[in-house]
Design a protein around this motif. Structure first.
Motif, PDB file in Angstrom:
ATOM      1  N   MET A   1       0.852  -1.191   0.000  1.00 39.53           N
ATOM      2  CA  MET A   1       0.000   0.000   0.000  1.00 39.53           C
ATOM      3  C   MET A   1       0.886   1.239   0.000  1.00 39.53           C
ATOM      4  SD  MET A   1      -3.184  -0.624   2.528  1.00 39.53           S
ATOM      5  CE  MET A   1      -4.535   0.039   1.602  1.00 39.53           C
ATOM      6  N   ASN A   2       0.416   2.247  -0.715  1.00 44.45           N
ATOM      7  CA  ASN A   2       1.152   3.496  -0.731  1.00 44.45           C
ATOM      8  C   ASN A   2       0.443   4.541   0.137  1.00 44.45           C
ATOM      9  OD1 ASN A   2      -0.917   4.612  -2.342  1.00 44.45           O
ATOM     10  ND2 ASN A   2       0.078   3.941  -4.213  1.00 44.45           N
ATOM     11  N   LYS A   3       1.068   5.699   0.265  1.00 40.17           N
ATOM     12  CA  LYS A   3       0.539   6.749   1.146  1.00 40.17           C
ATOM     13  C   LYS A   3      -0.862   7.203   0.745  1.00 40.17           C
ATOM     14  CE  LYS A   3       4.878   8.988   1.573  1.00 40.17           C
ATOM     15  NZ  LYS A   3       5.599  10.262   1.609  1.00 40.17           N
ATOM     16  N   GLU A   4      -1.089   7.329  -0.560  1.00 43.84           N
ATOM     17  CA  GLU A   4      -2.394   7.810  -1.015  1.00 43.84           C
ATOM     18  C   GLU A   4      -3.511   6.832  -0.657  1.00 43.84           C
ATOM     19  OE1 GLU A   4       0.286   7.842  -3.125  1.00 43.84           O
ATOM     20  OE2 GLU A   4       0.571   9.990  -3.423  1.00 43.84           O
ATOM     21  N   GLN A   5      -3.218   5.556  -0.762  1.00 43.95           N
ATOM     22  CA  GLN A   5      -4.229   4.547  -0.423  1.00 43.95           C
ATOM     23  C   GLN A   5      -4.583   4.632   1.064  1.00 43.95           C
ATOM     24  OE1 GLN A   5      -1.848   1.298  -1.985  1.00 43.95           O
ATOM     25  NE2 GLN A   5      -3.557   0.685  -3.314  1.00 43.95           N
ATOM     26  N   VAL A   6      -3.583   4.698   1.904  1.00 42.01           N
ATOM     27  CA  VAL A   6      -3.813   4.733   3.349  1.00 42.01           C
ATOM     28  C   VAL A   6      -4.520   6.024   3.748  1.00 42.01           C
ATOM     29  CG1 VAL A   6      -2.692   4.779   5.606  1.00 42.01           C
ATOM     30  CG2 VAL A   6      -1.855   3.228   3.839  1.00 42.01           C
ATOM     31  N   LYS A   7      -3.990   7.155   3.288  1.00 41.38           N
ATOM     32  CA  LYS A   7      -4.561   8.445   3.648  1.00 41.38           C
ATOM     33  C   LYS A   7      -6.000   8.554   3.148  1.00 41.38           C
ATOM     34  CE  LYS A   7      -3.823  13.375   3.339  1.00 41.38           C
ATOM     35  NZ  LYS A   7      -3.183  14.452   2.594  1.00 41.38           N
ATOM     36  N   GLY A   8      -6.239   8.092   1.918  1.00 43.24           N
ATOM     37  CA  GLY A   8      -7.585   8.150   1.360  1.00 43.24           C
ATOM     38  C   GLY A   8      -8.582   7.340   2.156  1.00 43.24           C
ATOM     39  N   ARG A   9      -8.178   6.178   2.576  1.00 42.17           N
ATOM     40  CA  ARG A   9      -9.098   5.330   3.347  1.00 42.17           C
ATOM     41  C   ARG A   9      -9.356   5.903   4.743  1.00 42.17           C
ATOM     42  NH1 ARG A   9      -6.995   2.129  -0.444  1.00 42.17           N
ATOM     43  NH2 ARG A   9      -8.451   0.814  -1.577  1.00 42.17           N
ATOM     44  N   VAL A  10      -8.351   6.545   5.325  1.00 36.63           N
ATOM     45  CA  VAL A  10      -8.545   7.194   6.629  1.00 36.63           C
ATOM     46  C   VAL A  10      -9.523   8.357   6.486  1.00 36.63           C
ATOM     47  CG1 VAL A  10      -7.399   8.581   8.400  1.00 36.63           C
ATOM     48  CG2 VAL A  10      -6.341   6.464   7.612  1.00 36.63           C
ATOM     49  N   VAL A  11      -9.334   9.169   5.464  1.00 42.10           N
ATOM     50  CA  VAL A  11     -10.232  10.302   5.221  1.00 42.10           C
ATOM     51  C   VAL A  11     -11.652   9.799   4.951  1.00 42.10           C
ATOM     52  CG1 VAL A  11     -10.749  12.203   3.619  1.00 42.10           C
ATOM     53  CG2 VAL A  11      -8.410  11.851   4.418  1.00 42.10           C
ATOM     54  N   GLU A  12     -11.758   8.721   4.203  1.00 43.31           N
ATOM     55  CA  GLU A  12     -13.067   8.134   3.906  1.00 43.31           C
ATOM     56  C   GLU A  12     -13.766   7.677   5.192  1.00 43.31           C
ATOM     57  OE1 GLU A  12     -14.989   4.503   1.261  1.00 43.31           O
ATOM     58  OE2 GLU A  12     -12.857   4.931   1.089  1.00 43.31           O
ATOM     59  N   LEU A  13     -13.029   7.026   6.077  1.00 46.31           N
ATOM     60  CA  LEU A  13     -13.620   6.567   7.343  1.00 46.31           C
ATOM     61  C   LEU A  13     -14.047   7.735   8.220  1.00 46.31           C
ATOM     62  CD1 LEU A  13     -11.317   3.549   8.268  1.00 46.31           C
ATOM     63  CD2 LEU A  13     -13.719   3.483   7.590  1.00 46.31           C
ATOM     64  N   LYS A  14     -13.238   8.785   8.259  1.00 43.95           N
ATOM     65  CA  LYS A  14     -13.600   9.976   9.033  1.00 43.95           C
ATOM     66  C   LYS A  14     -14.882  10.587   8.476  1.00 43.95           C
ATOM     67  CE  LYS A  14      -9.004  11.458  10.552  1.00 43.95           C
ATOM     68  NZ  LYS A  14      -8.006  12.543  10.435  1.00 43.95           N
ATOM     69  N   GLY A  15     -14.971  10.631   7.157  1.00 42.59           N
ATOM     70  CA  GLY A  15     -16.172  11.174   6.531  1.00 42.59           C
ATOM     71  C   GLY A  15     -17.404  10.353   6.830  1.00 42.59           C
ATOM     72  N   LYS A  16     -17.263   9.032   6.804  1.00 41.55           N
ATOM     73  CA  LYS A  16     -18.393   8.157   7.133  1.00 41.55           C
ATOM     74  C   LYS A  16     -18.851   8.393   8.570  1.00 41.55           C
ATOM     75  CE  LYS A  16     -17.548   4.266   4.016  1.00 41.55           C
ATOM     76  NZ  LYS A  16     -17.213   2.828   3.932  1.00 41.55           N
ATOM     77  N   ALA A  17     -17.891   8.533   9.481  1.00 44.03           N
ATOM     78  CA  ALA A  17     -18.221   8.762  10.888  1.00 44.03           C
ATOM     79  C   ALA A  17     -18.925  10.108  11.060  1.00 44.03           C
ATOM     80  CB  ALA A  17     -16.960   8.710  11.747  1.00 44.03           C
ATOM     81  N   LYS A  18     -18.405  11.121  10.393  1.00 44.88           N
ATOM     82  CA  LYS A  18     -18.996  12.452  10.485  1.00 44.88           C
ATOM     83  C   LYS A  18     -20.415  12.449   9.912  1.00 44.88           C
ATOM     84  CE  LYS A  18     -15.967  15.779   9.934  1.00 44.88           C
ATOM     85  NZ  LYS A  18     -15.098  16.805   9.317  1.00 44.88           N
ATOM     86  N   GLU A  19     -20.598  11.733   8.819  1.00 46.04           N
ATOM     87  CA  GLU A  19     -21.919  11.626   8.207  1.00 46.04           C
ATOM     88  C   GLU A  19     -22.896  10.927   9.152  1.00 46.04           C
ATOM     89  OE1 GLU A  19     -23.618  10.457   3.798  1.00 46.04           O
ATOM     90  OE2 GLU A  19     -21.863   9.400   4.534  1.00 46.04           O
ATOM     91  N   ALA A  20     -22.444   9.862   9.803  1.00 47.27           N
ATOM     92  CA  ALA A  20     -23.301   9.121  10.732  1.00 47.27           C
ATOM     93  C   ALA A  20     -23.677   9.985  11.938  1.00 47.27           C
ATOM     94  CB  ALA A  20     -22.597   7.854  11.198  1.00 47.27           C
ATOM     95  N   VAL A  21     -22.731  10.755  12.442  1.00 50.25           N
ATOM     96  CA  VAL A  21     -23.027  11.644  13.569  1.00 50.25           C
ATOM     97  C   VAL A  21     -24.041  12.702  13.133  1.00 50.25           C
ATOM     98  CG1 VAL A  21     -22.050  13.404  15.094  1.00 50.25           C
ATOM     99  CG2 VAL A  21     -20.846  11.249  14.754  1.00 50.25           C
ATOM    100  N   GLY A  22     -23.888  13.188  11.908  1.00 49.59           N
ATOM    101  CA  GLY A  22     -24.847  14.153  11.390  1.00 49.59           C
ATOM    102  C   GLY A  22     -26.254  13.587  11.318  1.00 49.59           C
ATOM    103  N   VAL A  23     -26.366  12.318  10.937  1.00 40.60           N
ATOM    104  CA  VAL A  23     -27.680  11.663  10.890  1.00 40.60           C
ATOM    105  C   VAL A  23     -28.245  11.544  12.304  1.00 40.60           C
ATOM    106  CG1 VAL A  23     -28.855   9.476  10.408  1.00 40.60           C
ATOM    107  CG2 VAL A  23     -27.245  10.416   8.742  1.00 40.60           C
TER     108      VAL A  23
END
Length: 58
Positions: A1-23
């Motif tokens: 895995m490269n940096k972009e893959q790891v960073k992208g997946r972390v950002v994606e998970l943060k976004g999912k969490a933020k979206e769920a809290v918003g709901v």
């Protein structure tokens, strides 16, 4: 895995969490912010996947 893959997946998970809290809090702006962050993370992870695939083929 490269940096972009790891960073992208972390950002994606943060976004999912933020979206769920918003709901849960019925906060539309937080839902939208989380959705945008999630999609940006998917885009970055996809770029990392493409980069890794090209590296593997060369």
């Amino acid at each position: 895995m490269n940096k972009e893959q790891v960073k992208g997946r972390v950002v994606e998970l943060k976004g999912k969490a933020k979206e769920a809290v918003g709901v849960l809090l019925d906060d539309n702006s937080l839902q939208v912010e989380g959705n945008v962050q999630k999609n940006l993370g998917k885009l970055e992870a996809g770029f990392g996947d493409l980069k890794q695939e090209l590296k593997n083929k060369l």
